[in-house]
Design a protein around this motif. Structure first.
Motif, PDB file in Angstrom:
ATOM      1  N   TYR A 138       0.857  -1.180   0.000  1.00 61.29           N
ATOM      2  CA  TYR A 138       0.000   0.000   0.000  1.00 61.29           C
ATOM      3  C   TYR A 138       0.891   1.227   0.000  1.00 61.29           C
ATOM      4  O   TYR A 138       1.967   1.225   0.622  1.00 61.29           O
ATOM      5  N   GLN A 177       0.494  11.324   2.977  1.00 62.86           N
ATOM      6  CA  GLN A 177      -0.118  11.823   4.213  1.00 62.86           C
ATOM      7  C   GLN A 177       0.317  13.256   4.456  1.00 62.86           C
ATOM      8  O   GLN A 177       1.480  13.609   4.260  1.00 62.86           O
ATOM      9  N   ARG A 229       7.593   5.688   6.565  1.00 63.14           N
ATOM     10  CA  ARG A 229       7.296   7.063   6.120  1.00 63.14           C
ATOM     11  C   ARG A 229       8.528   7.545   5.392  1.00 63.14           C
ATOM     12  O   ARG A 229       9.650   7.371   5.878  1.00 63.14           O
ATOM     13  N   HIS A 282       1.943   4.594  17.611  1.00 65.06           N
ATOM     14  CA  HIS A 282       2.495   5.734  16.859  1.00 65.06           C
ATOM     15  C   HIS A 282       1.449   6.815  16.677  1.00 65.06           C
ATOM     16  O   HIS A 282       0.278   6.546  16.457  1.00 65.06           O
ATOM     17  N   ASP A 300       3.559   7.284   2.785  1.00 67.70           N
ATOM     18  CA  ASP A 300       3.359   6.124   3.650  1.00 67.70           C
ATOM     19  C   ASP A 300       3.497   4.867   2.812  1.00 67.70           C
ATOM     20  O   ASP A 300       2.889   4.764   1.740  1.00 67.70           O
ATOM     21  N   LEU A 319       2.922   0.778   3.472  1.00 71.08           N
ATOM     22  CA  LEU A 319       2.494  -0.235   4.447  1.00 71.08           C
ATOM     23  C   LEU A 319       2.296  -1.581   3.750  1.00 71.08           C
ATOM     24  O   LEU A 319       2.099  -1.643   2.532  1.00 71.08           O
TER      25      LEU A 319
HETATM   26  O1  GTQ Z   1       0.075   6.742   9.850  1.00 67.20           O
HETATM   27  O2  GTQ Z   1      -0.649   5.108  11.060  1.00 67.20           O
HETATM   28  O3  GTQ Z   1      -1.340   5.685   5.238  1.00 67.20           O
HETATM   29  O4  GTQ Z   1      -2.414   3.491  10.096  1.00 67.20           O
HETATM   30  C1  GTQ Z   1      -2.497   4.066   6.523  1.00 67.20           C
HETATM   31  C2  GTQ Z   1      -2.756   3.524   7.765  1.00 67.20           C
HETATM   32  C3  GTQ Z   1      -1.006   5.651   7.555  1.00 67.20           C
HETATM   33  C4  GTQ Z   1      -0.564   5.684   9.973  1.00 67.20           C
HETATM   34  C5  GTQ Z   1      -1.620   5.131   6.429  1.00 67.20           C
HETATM   35  C6  GTQ Z   1      -2.151   4.024   8.897  1.00 67.20           C
HETATM   36  C7  GTQ Z   1      -1.257   5.104   8.788  1.00 67.20           C
END
Ligand code: GTQ
Length: 349
Positions: free
Chosen positions: A89, A93, A112, A145, A163, A165
């Motif tokens: 993914y 952000q 990140r 976090h 981001d 993931l």
């Molecule tokens: O910053 O914790 O893009 O939990 C997707 C899920 C960021 C985050 C994302 C998440 C986060």
């Protein structure tokens, strides 16, 4: 004698279909292909085109209400899957001055990569780190976090990061859990810089014995990464495929920073015209610096700083750098390596 007519077969297929069965022999070549036929395609997102939508999202919703104010980058060939590759993914952000993104944790691992702005912070398991462009930050599986940004009066500015993931991978395994912290902001138990001093200086505390699957460093600052690349670009042979390419490591083990996602940083000298390679780990790139182009499965995409592009599994890829280019990238390589299915091919011409 065993060669029944098409109608007889079709009738058989219809009858077994009622029982949720199908004949393998009609699908075998698709299920066990000669080589990877990735459902994903190569794609590039121009930051210049995306940036106004982030500004707009900033007016539409606060970080606190959104929990995470993210525009998700979806691979155009698999819309609706919240996936940029079949296993990973990616999203952009944004956190505005004075905002907080409340504390939570989940089994999905996150990275990140800071794209624009400085001074926002991420806190991971009791320690904060201040974000600077080019910093590589991890929030390993099941660590608390939250993110925040100083107010405008304190000098805060909008901060945007990529981001990455393993959401699709964890979904595939059916292993996803998440929970919110009871407060929006987690308590701090260590001063800023503590993890980097303990673990990020080619030293370990003398009685440190842990060899955990995730790195105890959670911010790999760009200043140090960049200095390394610059030195090696001057001193070492430039690899004809990769330029100078390094991987982020867990200093306890020498392995990847996280068990599910690999991250890399590479520099291509001005005028670099790379050879073609293919890897089975589909890879997401974030352009840190420089103008150039990437050829993905025969299609050329021009890129500039802050653009994001994705290379599918087993697509032929090569780079051209019009200027000195710095590229961050991430993939599911640790998983493929652990499973013994990673393949790489480097072509010469
Ligand atoms: O910053 O914790 O893009 O939990 C997707 C899920 C960021 C985050 C994302 C998440 C986060």
């Amino acid at each position: 004698m065993n060669n029944k007519s098409d109608e007889v077969r079709a009738d058989f297929y219809r009858r077994i279909d009622q029982h949720h069965l199908f004949p393998l022999w009609e699908q075998l070549h698709n299920l066990v292909p000669k080589e990877p036929a990735d459902a994903c395609i190569g794609a590039l997102w121009r930051y210049r085109e995306l940036r106004p939508y982030l500004t707009e999202a900033g007016r539409l919703i606060t970080a606190e209400e959104a929990i995470r104010r993210v525009l998700v980058l979806e691979n155009p060939a698999i819309r609706g899957a919240a996936s940029i590759t079949t296993s990973l993914y990616a999203g952009l952000q944004m956190i505005l001055p004075g905002e907080i993104a409340p504390s939570h944790r989940h089994s999905q691992s996150a990275l990140r990569f800071v794209v624009e702005g400085r001074g926002a912070f991420t806190a991971v398991d009791g320690e904060r780190t201040t974000m600077e462009p080019g910093d590589f930050i991890i929030t390993p599986s099941w660590t608390w976090h939250d993110h925040g940004n100083p107010t405008e009066a304190e000098g805060g500015e909008p901060v945007i990061w990529l981001d990455g993931l393993d959401i699709p991978m964890v979904r595939f395994f059916g292993a996803g859990f998440a929970e919110n912290y009871e407060e929006p902001v987690q308590p701090l138990t260590r001063p800023e810089g503590n993890s980097l001093a303990r673990y990020g200086m080619n030293l370990l505390p003398v009685r440190h014995a842990s060899r955990s699957k995730t790195s105890p460093i959670f911010n790999y600052p760009y200043s140090r990464t960049r200095e390394t690349l610059d030195t090696l670009l001057r001193q070492d042979q430039v690899d004809p495929w990769d330029g100078v390419k390094m991987r982020y490591i867990n200093p306890q083990t020498g392995s990847w920073a996280m068990p599910t996602i690999a991250a890399f940083m590479q520099i291509l000298p001005r005028g670099f015209s790379g050879q073609t390679y293919r890897n089975t780990d589909a890879t997401v790139f974030s352009v840190v610096q420089g103008k150039g182009s990437v050829s993905i499965a025969g299609q050329r995409h021009e890129f500039e700083a802050r653009d994001i592009f994705v290379v599918p599994s087993w697509a032929a890829v090569s780079f051209h750098a019009n200027e000195e280019c710095v590229l961050f990238s991430f993939s599911d390589r640790p998983v493929q390596e652990a499973l013994g299915i990673l393949r790489e091919s480097r072509e010469t011409h």
